[in-house]
Design a protein around this motif. Structure first.
Motif, PDB file in Angstrom:
ATOM      1  N   ARG A 329       0.822  -1.211   0.000  1.00  0.00           N
ATOM      2  CA  ARG A 329       0.000   0.000   0.000  1.00  0.00           C
ATOM      3  C   ARG A 329       0.858   1.264   0.000  1.00  0.00           C
ATOM      4  O   ARG A 329       0.438   2.303  -0.498  1.00  0.00           O
ATOM      5  CB  ARG A 329      -0.903   0.010   1.232  1.00  0.00           C
ATOM      6  N   GLN A 330       2.073   1.173   0.549  1.00  0.00           N
ATOM      7  CA  GLN A 330       2.943   2.336   0.637  1.00  0.00           C
ATOM      8  C   GLN A 330       3.907   2.441  -0.539  1.00  0.00           C
ATOM      9  O   GLN A 330       4.635   3.425  -0.639  1.00  0.00           O
ATOM     10  CB  GLN A 330       3.745   2.274   1.945  1.00  0.00           C
ATOM     11  N   LEU A 331       3.927   1.430  -1.392  1.00  0.00           N
ATOM     12  CA  LEU A 331       4.910   1.404  -2.481  1.00  0.00           C
ATOM     13  C   LEU A 331       4.266   1.473  -3.852  1.00  0.00           C
ATOM     14  O   LEU A 331       4.869   1.048  -4.847  1.00  0.00           O
ATOM     15  CB  LEU A 331       5.755   0.125  -2.366  1.00  0.00           C
ATOM     16  N   LEU A 332       3.054   1.983  -3.919  1.00  0.00           N
ATOM     17  CA  LEU A 332       2.400   2.105  -5.228  1.00  0.00           C
ATOM     18  C   LEU A 332       3.169   3.016  -6.186  1.00  0.00           C
ATOM     19  O   LEU A 332       3.249   2.726  -7.389  1.00  0.00           O
ATOM     20  CB  LEU A 332       0.971   2.610  -5.043  1.00  0.00           C
ATOM     21  N   PRO A 333       3.776   4.145  -5.717  1.00  0.00           N
ATOM     22  CA  PRO A 333       4.533   4.984  -6.680  1.00  0.00           C
ATOM     23  C   PRO A 333       5.764   4.297  -7.256  1.00  0.00           C
ATOM     24  O   PRO A 333       6.306   4.773  -8.255  1.00  0.00           O
ATOM     25  CB  PRO A 333       4.936   6.196  -5.823  1.00  0.00           C
ATOM     26  N   TYR A 334       6.207   3.216  -6.660  1.00  0.00           N
ATOM     27  CA  TYR A 334       7.393   2.517  -7.156  1.00  0.00           C
ATOM     28  C   TYR A 334       7.032   1.310  -8.016  1.00  0.00           C
ATOM     29  O   TYR A 334       7.873   0.434  -8.256  1.00  0.00           O
ATOM     30  CB  TYR A 334       8.268   2.065  -5.986  1.00  0.00           C
ATOM     31  N   GLY A 335       5.800   1.256  -8.493  1.00  0.00           N
ATOM     32  CA  GLY A 335       5.400   0.189  -9.395  1.00  0.00           C
ATOM     33  C   GLY A 335       5.097  -1.126  -8.698  1.00  0.00           C
ATOM     34  O   GLY A 335       5.208  -2.184  -9.324  1.00  0.00           O
ATOM     35  N   VAL A 336       4.718  -1.086  -7.425  1.00  0.00           N
ATOM     36  CA  VAL A 336       4.382  -2.298  -6.686  1.00  0.00           C
ATOM     37  C   VAL A 336       2.862  -2.440  -6.659  1.00  0.00           C
ATOM     38  O   VAL A 336       2.144  -1.508  -6.304  1.00  0.00           O
ATOM     39  CB  VAL A 336       4.945  -2.249  -5.244  1.00  0.00           C
ATOM     40  N   ARG A 337       2.370  -3.621  -7.040  1.00  0.00           N
ATOM     41  CA  ARG A 337       0.926  -3.876  -7.105  1.00  0.00           C
ATOM     42  C   ARG A 337       0.623  -5.225  -6.466  1.00  0.00           C
ATOM     43  O   ARG A 337       1.477  -6.121  -6.417  1.00  0.00           O
ATOM     44  CB  ARG A 337       0.439  -3.898  -8.567  1.00  0.00           C
ATOM     45  N   LEU A 338      -0.596  -5.351  -5.964  1.00  0.00           N
ATOM     46  CA  LEU A 338      -1.097  -6.621  -5.429  1.00  0.00           C
ATOM     47  C   LEU A 338      -2.383  -6.964  -6.170  1.00  0.00           C
ATOM     48  O   LEU A 338      -3.396  -6.284  -6.027  1.00  0.00           O
ATOM     49  CB  LEU A 338      -1.362  -6.519  -3.917  1.00  0.00           C
ATOM     50  N   ARG A 339      -2.316  -8.019  -6.965  1.00  0.00           N
ATOM     51  CA  ARG A 339      -3.479  -8.395  -7.782  1.00  0.00           C
ATOM     52  C   ARG A 339      -3.528  -9.919  -7.872  1.00  0.00           C
ATOM     53  O   ARG A 339      -2.520 -10.566  -8.180  1.00  0.00           O
ATOM     54  CB  ARG A 339      -3.367  -7.787  -9.180  1.00  0.00           C
ATOM     55  N   ASP A 340      -4.714 -10.460  -7.567  1.00  0.00           N
ATOM     56  CA  ASP A 340      -4.930 -11.917  -7.629  1.00  0.00           C
ATOM     57  C   ASP A 340      -3.916 -12.666  -6.760  1.00  0.00           C
ATOM     58  O   ASP A 340      -3.334 -13.683  -7.179  1.00  0.00           O
ATOM     59  CB  ASP A 340      -4.851 -12.415  -9.073  1.00  0.00           C
ATOM     60  N   SER A 341      -3.687 -12.122  -5.555  1.00  0.00           N
ATOM     61  CA  SER A 341      -2.785 -12.735  -4.568  1.00  0.00           C
ATOM     62  C   SER A 341      -1.349 -12.820  -5.061  1.00  0.00           C
ATOM     63  O   SER A 341      -0.567 -13.641  -4.579  1.00  0.00           O
ATOM     64  CB  SER A 341      -3.277 -14.143  -4.178  1.00  0.00           C
ATOM     65  N   VAL A 342      -0.984 -11.990  -6.029  1.00  0.00           N
ATOM     66  CA  VAL A 342       0.388 -11.955  -6.545  1.00  0.00           C
ATOM     67  C   VAL A 342       0.904 -10.532  -6.407  1.00  0.00           C
ATOM     68  O   VAL A 342       0.262  -9.574  -6.852  1.00  0.00           O
ATOM     69  CB  VAL A 342       0.455 -12.407  -8.010  1.00  0.00           C
ATOM     70  N   ILE A 343       2.063 -10.377  -5.769  1.00  0.00           N
ATOM     71  CA  ILE A 343       2.705  -9.077  -5.619  1.00  0.00           C
ATOM     72  C   ILE A 343       3.655  -8.889  -6.794  1.00  0.00           C
ATOM     73  O   ILE A 343       4.556  -9.711  -7.023  1.00  0.00           O
ATOM     74  CB  ILE A 343       3.484  -8.999  -4.296  1.00  0.00           C
ATOM     75  N   SER A 344       3.435  -7.830  -7.545  1.00  0.00           N
ATOM     76  CA  SER A 344       4.296  -7.540  -8.695  1.00  0.00           C
ATOM     77  C   SER A 344       5.036  -6.240  -8.433  1.00  0.00           C
ATOM     78  O   SER A 344       4.471  -5.268  -7.918  1.00  0.00           O
ATOM     79  CB  SER A 344       3.467  -7.425  -9.975  1.00  0.00           C
ATOM     80  N   ALA A 345       6.309  -6.218  -8.762  1.00  0.00           N
ATOM     81  CA  ALA A 345       7.153  -5.039  -8.554  1.00  0.00           C
ATOM     82  C   ALA A 345       8.042  -4.863  -9.775  1.00  0.00           C
ATOM     83  O   ALA A 345       8.623  -5.834 -10.292  1.00  0.00           O
ATOM     84  CB  ALA A 345       8.000  -5.195  -7.293  1.00  0.00           C
ATOM     85  N   ASP A 346       8.140  -3.622 -10.250  1.00  0.00           N
ATOM     86  CA  ASP A 346       9.002  -3.318 -11.389  1.00  0.00           C
ATOM     87  C   ASP A 346      10.458  -3.340 -10.946  1.00  0.00           C
ATOM     88  O   ASP A 346      10.824  -2.756  -9.914  1.00  0.00           O
ATOM     89  CB  ASP A 346       8.660  -1.944 -11.954  1.00  0.00           C
TER      90      ASP A 346
END
Length: 652
Positions: A329-346
Motif C-alpha cells: 500500500r505504501q509502495l504504489l509509486p514505485y510500481g508495486v501492485r497486489l493483484r490476484d494474490s500476486v505481488i508484482s514489482a518493477d
C-alpha cells in the motif's frame, strides 16, 4: 351332686403320651406360646401356682358363674367424687405406664447405641439419651464397652431324621458357599487379568507417547504442559517464532494429542499443507527465473517432527507474504501492485536489457509443481531474492526482541503506530541502488579508459556501498553489544545505501592533481524517495568555470550528461589552455578553445578553433578551419596518438 362338686377333687395332669409321640421342638414352642397368651408371662406359671388355682376352684365354669351372678346384681350408680377419683387413678396409671415405656425405650436406645459403638464408624454421641451422656459418657464410660454375640442354646438331642436333614442342608450350604467362592475367585482372577492387560496397554501407550515427546524436545522444540483436558492432551508444542506478529504468534502453538496406541495425533494446524514463498522474474511477459522449492531431505526421527518443522517454515513464509502484502500500500509509486494474490514489482533494467522486468511474488503450497515452459536463466537471482526476504524478516524478529529489552520511551498520550517491517522497501532500495551504481560505474570506467587512451592519467576509485568497505571497523566499534554480528550486518541493509566514486581529472604537466567526487544515495522513503546523485567539483575548477561546487541530480542520465560537459570543459579550458598558454583562448562556457599557430613566412599567425566533445564514452576533437574541418576521436581501445600530440599536429 352338682357338676362343679363332682370336679372338685379332679387333678389336672398332662395326657400320657407315647414315647413315639413325644413333642418335637416346634410343637413344644407352639404350646409354650399358647400358655403365654392364656396365663401371662411364663415366670408366673409354676407347679405351685397351678395347684393353688385348682384348690381354690378357679376354673372356667366358676368364673363364668361368678360373672353371671355379678351381672345379675344391681349396682348403684357411682357418685361424682367416685368418678373423679376413678379418672385420677386412671391418669396416674397411664402416667406411670408412659414413664415406664419412656424409661424402657431410652434404655433400649442406649443399649443399641452402646452395642453399635463398637464400630468406629458408628460412634455418635448424639445417638445416646441425655441421661446416659451425662451419667455415662461424660463420666468416662468408653465406647464399645458392651457387645452382643450369638450363642447356641440347644441342649436337647436332635432326632436322626432331623439330624440327617440338617447335615444335608449344611453340606449343601458348604457346597454352595464353596462354589460361590470359586466363582468369586474366578471373577476376581478375570478382573485382575483384565486390569493387568489394561495396565500393560496403558504402560505401552504412555511409554510411546513419552518417547515421542522426549524426541521432539531433544530436537529443540519447546514443550508446554496444558491444564485443560490433561488426560488426552497433556502437552503442546510451541513451534511459532516468539517475535512474530500477533496473528501468527497465536497460530504457532499446537496441542500434542494422544492416540489410542500412544502415538501423537497431528493437530489441524500441523496437518495443513505447508506453504512456501515463490519469487519469479518476468521479462517481456515470459518467466526467465523462479525460486526453486527446497528439496526435502530424509529427516531422521518421527513424522510428527517433520510436520512441526514444515509447519514452522510454512508459518514464517505466510507471515513474510502477509507483511509484504501490507507494505504494497505504501509502495504504489514505485510500481508495486497486489493483484490476484500476486505481488508484482518493477525491477530496474540494465544497460543490456531492453524489455522491462518484473518481480512476481506469491505464496503457494509447498508441493506444487513448477509449470513447464519456464526459463531458468535467472533462477539464481530469484532464489537469492527469496532468501534475502526471509533473512530480513528474521532480522526484524531479532530487532523486536532487542527493542523490547531496551529502556522504554517516555509515556505519552499519543499512541505509537506499529510500522510494517521494511521488506519490499529494502529489496527495492537495494535493486535500485545496485542498478544505478553499476550503471554509473560502467560509464565512469568507460570515460576513464577513453581518457587514458587519449594520454591522460585518470585513476578511478569506486565503492558500491561505503558501509560494506568499512564493515569490519563498524562491527568492531558498534555500541549494540547485545546484537549478534549477523543482526548488525543485516541492520546495515535497512539503512540508506550510499555509493561513492572518485575520478581524477586530466591535467597538464606540472599542474596540481584535482578530483571530482560523486556520491550516490538510495532510500525508498523521505526525503529522497529514490536515488540521489551529489557531484562535488574541485573548488579551483568551479571557480574557473564559474560553476557551483556541489550539484544534485535525480537520474543517471542527468549526471552522466553533466559529467560529459564538465570533462569536455576541463580538457578545453584547463588542459589545452594551460598547455598553449598565451596562444590559446577559451570562449564562454563552450568546450572550445582557439589556438594561434606559430608565425608563418609572411609573419601572420593562423588561428584554429578546436572543440572537445565527450559523449557516451567517446572523446572527439574537432578542428575548424576556414577551408576544411578535421576530427579525431578516442574510444578507449588503445589508440596510438594522444590528444596533446593530435592538437600539436594541427596547430604546430
Amino acid at each position: 351332686m352338682s357338676g362343679l362338686e363332682s370336679l372338685k377333687d379332679v387333678a389336672l395332669r398332662p395326657w400320657p403320651a407315647n414315647k413315639t409321640d413325644e413333642l418335637s421342638r416346634d410343637a413344644l414352642l407352639q404350646q409354650i406360646e399358647q400358655l403365654t397368651s392364656e396365663r401371662g408371662h411364663l415366670r408366673d406359671i409354676t407347679e405351685q401356682s397351678l395347684q393353688a388355682n385348682i384348690d381354690a376352684g378357679k376354673d372356667v365354669f366358676n368364673d363364668a358363674k361368678e360373672g353371671s351372678e355379678d351381672d345379675d346384681e344391681e349396682k348403684e350408680a357411682p357418685s361424682m367424687k367416685e368418678r373423679k377419683d376413678e379418672i385420677l387413678k386412671m391418669q396416674r396409671e397411664m402416667a406411670s405406664h408412659l414413664d415406664w415405656a419412656r424409661f424402657a425405650a431410652t434404655n433400649a436406645l442406649d443399649l443399641i447405641s452402646l452395642v453399635l459403638s463398637a464400630d468406629p464408624n458408628k460412634r455418635a454421641p448424639t445417638s445416646f439419651s441425655h441421661t446416659f451422656r451425662e451419667a455415662g459418657l461424660n463420666q468416662g464410660l468408653p465406647f464399645g464397652s458392651m457387645g452382643v454375640a450369638r450363642e447356641n442354646h440347644e441342649h436337647h438331642e436332635l432326632k436322626s431324621e432331623e439330624r440327617q436333614r440338617k447335615e444335608e442342608q449344611q453340606k449343601r450350604r458348604d457346597l454352595v458357599s464353596k462354589a460361590a467362592r470359586m466363582e468369586a475367585l474366578d471373577t476376581a482372577t478375570d478382573e485382575i487379568l483384565k486390569a493387568a492387560r489394561n495396565l500393560e496397554k496403558e504402560v505401552r501407550r504412555e511409554t510411546k507417547y513419552w518417547q515421542e515427546i522426549v524426541s521432539i524436545s531433544d530436537k529443540g522444540w519447546p514443550i508446554q504442559r496444558l491444564r485443560q483436558n490433561v488426560r488426552h492432551v497433556p502437552f503442546g508444542v510451541k513451534y511459532g517464532l516468539p517475535e512474530a506478529s500477533d496473528h501468527f504468534k497465536a497460530r504457532g502453538f499446537a496441542p500434542l494429542r494422544m492416540d489410542r496406541d500412544g502415538s501423537i495425533i497431528l493437530d489441524p494446524y500441523l496437518a495443513l499443507k505447508p506453504k512456501t514463498l515463490r519469487v519469479k522474474i518476468s521479462e517481456g511477459g515470459k518467466i526467465i527465473g523462479s525460486s526453486q522449492l527446497p528439496v526435502e531431505s530424509v529427516v531422521e526421527g518421527l513424522a510428527v517432527e517433520k510436520s512441526i518443522r514444515l509447519a514452522r517454515d510454512s508459518l514464517l513464509e505466510e507471515e513474510l507474504y502477509h507483511e509484504m502484502s501490507l507494505e504494497t500500500r505504501q509502495l504504489l509509486p514505485y510500481g508495486v501492485r497486489l493483484r490476484d494474490s500476486v505481488i508484482s514489482a518493477d525491477v530496474p533494467g540494465t544497460e543490456t536489457s531492453v524489455t522491462a522486468r518484473q518481480l512476481l511474488i506469491d505464496c503457494i503450497p509447498r508441493d506444487d509443481k513448477i509449470p513447464d515452459g519456464q526459463g531458468h536463466t535467472y533462477d539464481w537471482l530469484a532464489h537469492s531474492i527469496a532468501e534475502a526476504l526471509r533473512l530480513l524478516l528474521t532480522h526484524e524478529h531479532s530487532m523486536r526482541l532487542y527493542r523490547r529489552t531496551q529502556l522504554p520511551s517516555p509515556l505519552t498520550a499519543r499512541k505509537q503506530e506499529k510500522k510494517s517491517p521494511p521488506l519490499l522497501r529494502t529489496l527495492l532500495a537495494m535493486l535500485h541502488h545496485l542498478q544505478r551504481v553499476d550503471s554509473l560505474f560502467i560509464y565512469l570506467n568507460t570515460v576513464s579508459s577513453t581518457l587514458r587512451s587519449a594520454g591522460f592519467e585518470t585513476p578511478l576509485e569506486t565503492s558500491r556501498e561505503e558501509s560494506w568497505t568499512k564493515l569490519r571497523d563498524t562491527l568492531g566499534k558498534s555500541t549494540k553489544k547485545d546484537l549478534s554480528a549477523t543482526d548488525q550486518l543485516l541492520d546495515i541493509f535497512t539503512k540508506p545505501f550510499t555509493g561513492k566514486a572518485t575520478l581524477t581529472l586530466p591535467s597538464s604537466q606540472g599542474s596540481q592533481i584535482e578530483q571530482l567526487t560523486i556520491a550516490i544515495r538510495t532510500v525508498i522513503g523521505a526525503p529522497t524517495f529514490g536515488t540521489e546523485y551529489k557531484l562535488a567539483l574541485p573548488s579551483s575548477l568551479a571557480t574557473d568555470l564559474g560553476l557551483s561546487t556541489e550539484n544534485k541530480f535525480q537520474s543517471t542520465t542527468d549526471v552522466t550528461s553533466y559529467l560529459d560537459w564538465i570533462l569536455s570543459l576541463h580538457v578545453a579550458h584547463r588542459v589545452l589552455k594551460n598547455e598553449y598558454a598565451n596562444r590559446a583562448a577559451a570562449k564562454g562556457n563552450e568546450a572550445r578553445v582557439t589556438i594561434a599557430s606559430k608565425g608563418s613566412k609572411n609573419g601572420v599567425s593562423v588561428k584554429r578553433d578546436i572543440s572537445v566533445e565527450l559523449r557516451g564514452g567517446l572523446l572527439a576533437l574537432h578542428l575548424s578551419q576556414e577551408s576544411s574541418q578535421e576530427t579525431h576521436s578516442w574510444s578507449g581501445k588503445g589508440e596510438d596518438v594522444s590528444l596533446k600530440e593530435q592538437v600539436k599536429s594541427w596547430v604546430g
